[in-house]
Design an enzyme around this catalytic site. Structure first.
Site, PDB file in Angstrom:
ATOM      1  N   ASP A 156       0.822  -1.206   0.000  1.00 41.44           N
ATOM      2  CA  ASP A 156       0.000   0.000   0.000  1.00 41.44           C
ATOM      3  C   ASP A 156       0.861   1.263   0.000  1.00 41.44           C
ATOM      4  O   ASP A 156       1.886   1.325   0.676  1.00 41.44           O
ATOM      5  CB  ASP A 156      -0.887  -0.065   1.257  1.00 41.44           C
ATOM      6  CG  ASP A 156      -1.692   1.191   1.496  1.00 41.44           C
ATOM      7  OD1 ASP A 156      -2.412   1.603   0.577  1.00 41.44           O
ATOM      8  OD2 ASP A 156      -1.601   1.735   2.612  1.00 41.44           O
TER       9      ASP A 156
ATOM     10  N   GLU B 283       1.434  -0.396  -5.003  1.00 44.00           N
ATOM     11  CA  GLU B 283       0.350   0.564  -5.213  1.00 44.00           C
ATOM     12  C   GLU B 283       1.021   1.891  -5.576  1.00 44.00           C
ATOM     13  O   GLU B 283       1.327   2.722  -4.719  1.00 44.00           O
ATOM     14  CB  GLU B 283      -0.512   0.699  -3.951  1.00 44.00           C
ATOM     15  CG  GLU B 283      -1.833   1.419  -4.195  1.00 44.00           C
ATOM     16  CD  GLU B 283      -1.890   2.793  -3.559  1.00 44.00           C
ATOM     17  OE1 GLU B 283      -2.530   3.686  -4.165  1.00 44.00           O
ATOM     18  OE2 GLU B 283      -1.306   2.996  -2.496  1.00 44.00           O
TER      19      GLU B 283
ATOM     20  N   ASP C 239     -10.819   2.211  -3.029  1.00 40.46           N
ATOM     21  CA  ASP C 239     -10.965   3.652  -2.818  1.00 40.46           C
ATOM     22  C   ASP C 239     -11.769   4.333  -3.925  1.00 40.46           C
ATOM     23  O   ASP C 239     -12.155   5.499  -3.780  1.00 40.46           O
ATOM     24  CB  ASP C 239      -9.585   4.320  -2.731  1.00 40.46           C
ATOM     25  CG  ASP C 239      -8.930   4.120  -1.378  1.00 40.46           C
ATOM     26  OD1 ASP C 239      -9.653   3.931  -0.385  1.00 40.46           O
ATOM     27  OD2 ASP C 239      -7.687   4.156  -1.304  1.00 40.46           O
TER      28      ASP C 239
END
Length: 503
Positions: free
Chosen positions: A302, A349, A403
């Site tokens: 992440d 990410e 998201d």
């Protein structure tokens, strides 16, 4: 170099979102049923969000973790416990909610917590030589390095009325040895109950991973870059985080103004004191990566750009606008991780503000990145890196992430008229709200990216009411529940996977 990525596809659906009558998805029968659906849909990957314990005060966000090493006991499937002699068949939560009703974190915590309390009482009364007790003690021994700290943290938090550790009496807050010894003696049973929940979680996870391997499905997890302030990790190693002498953050993490918010995102997680991590050979980071890879075949790292430079926000600021970029030692950290895992089964990410240093770091270690179709239809589509014809092979193509809005919600609520025209021109037909999700699914599967991951909501064609998270809104997230697609829809997806060479 990370492993060569075979051309395949998968589905993004968190365990909490699986349909069940227990108010939340779990590691029980619904997870096995989802694996069977993946096989029928010709899918090779199951991507999910972090599976650690969550802070209910923060809405159940899996990205404000309470521990890097513990599992979320609310994901334990109660259906297995009657067979272990720990619950009656009618006590397994089969009538708490309708299968696709949004997660009610308070209800699930209360009822599942009470069921696990009862199971712990029954477990505590088992004969001393019982095989289950031996298994439990072996589990405690194997995981003592983190389990002792985690159970102490959770037991102390309960004894302090649920207060954050920064509000505990100073001796406990500062982890003074004598205070911790006294507290541990008084909380022995409570710590045992917490460790029991972890044992059940790990026991069921082992079974789930075995079921996945038997079906040829790889588990694809998510490693958050930051920890929540009120976590066992931060309490146990305060020197590794940017805190004052009372344990309160001096700086917090986030991102500057971006696609999701004009004032940026102030996540509130404490930032790292990277110097302390480097002095310890990044041992905590390397341990959490290794632990995650004991759960998953692959992990998504992440907010990868935060390993090159991170957005540091003074803790007193209410928004992320006044933050600044601060360098991070990502190269040294990843060298250590590669020493532990030479094949580096990590996806980055790499979204947001990606500068040349971030790209260089990713390429140095041969790490695949992400491409998100919802970002591909603005500006010059011909050169837009998120337009599917520009996807590199070593990438994961997404219709959207947790998201993002759903594909239909994005089309109806977020995409401007010019973007709709571009999408229709690109697709070769007039794109409609009813058909846009299917169009993005097809574009992702047809793209050159080695992996294509489809958001479950997009397979179902759901609108914006079904999105998982709204990054700029602190409430109302992480509650979406799925339903399994019809046999007809499943067959259609399986056929597309085969057509585009992802079978």
């Amino acid at each position: 170099m990370s492993p060569i990525m075979k051309r395949c596809s998968g589905i993004l659906c968190h365990i909490t979102s699986l349909p069940s009558c227990g108010g939340i998805g779990s590691l029980g029968p619904e997870s096995v049923a989802f694996l069977d659906f993946l096989v029928e849909a010709n899918q090779s990957l199951w991507q999910m969000l972090p599976v650690g314990p969550v802070d209910l005060a923060l809405g159940g966000s899996p990205y404000c973790g309470v521990s890097s090493f513990a599992g979320n006991e609310l994901l334990v499937g109660l259906e297995a416990l009657p067979g272990m002699g720990l619950l009656e068949p009618g006590e397994t939560g089969g009538d708490w909610a309708s299968p696709d009703e949004p997660v009610d974190w308070s209800l699930v915590s209360s009822r599942k917590g009470a069921a696990l309390d009862k199971a712990w009482k029954a477990f505590s009364e088992l004969p001393s030589k019982c095989g289950l007790l031996v298994e439990f003690e072996n589990f405690r021994d194997r995981h003592r390095a983190w389990l002792e700290d985690y159970s102490s943290f959770q037991a102390l938090k309960s004894s302090q009325g649920g207060k954050a550790w920064t509000e505990w009496p100073a001796p406990l807050r500062r982890r003074e040895p004598e205070a911790l010894r006294e507290a541990a003696a008084a909380l022995e049973s409570e710590k045992g109950r917490i460790e029991f929940g972890q044992w059940l979680f790990f026991r069921q996870w082992k079974k789930l991973r075995s079921e996945a391997r038997q079906r040829g499905v790889a588990l694809f997890g998510d490693l958050p870059i930051y920890m929540g302030l009120d976590s066992a990790d931060v309490w146990c190693w305060q020197e590794g985080f940017d805190l004052d002498t009372d344990g309160r953050p001096l700086t917090v993490a986030g991102v500057p103004p971006d696609y999701f918010s004009r004032t940026g995102q102030r996540w509130g997680n404490p930032t790292y004191r990277w110097k302390a991590h480097a002095e310890h050979g990044f041992s905590w980071w390397r341990a959490r990566v290794s632990h995650a890879l004991s759960f998953f075949d692959y992990i998504r790292l992440d907010h990868f750009r935060g390993l090159s430079a991170f957005w540091s926000i003074p803790a007193e600021e209410e928004t992320a606008v006044r933050g600044k970029w601060v360098d991070a030692p990502g190269r040294a950290l990843l060298e250590g991780v590669r020493g532990d895992h030479p094949d580096l089964p990590i996806i980055t990410e790499d979204l947001g503000i990606i500068t040349p240093d971030v790209t260089l770091l990713k390429e140095r270690f041969g790490l695949p990145g992400m491409r998100v179709l919802q970002f591909g239809f603005s500006g010059d589509v011909g050169s837009n890196p998120h337009a599917p014809h520009n996807f590199p092979n070593r990438a994961v193509a997404y219709t959207g992430t947790h998201d993002n809005n759903t594909a239909r919600g994005w089309f109806e609520e977020d995409l401007d008229p010019g973007g709709r025209v571009l999408l229709s021109l690109y697709s070769g037909h007039q794109v409609s709200p009813e058909g846009v999700a299917g169009d993005l699914v097809r574009l992702a599967l047809a793209s050159p990216a080695a992996w294509a991951v489809l958001q479950m909501q997009d397979l179902l064609g759901l609108d914006g009411r079904s999105r998982m998270n709204r990054p700029s809104e602190p409430e109302g997230n992480w509650t979406w529940r799925a339903r399994i697609p019809t046999a007809e829809k499943t067959a259609d997806i399986a056929a597309q996977v085969e057509i585009f060479g992802r079978g």
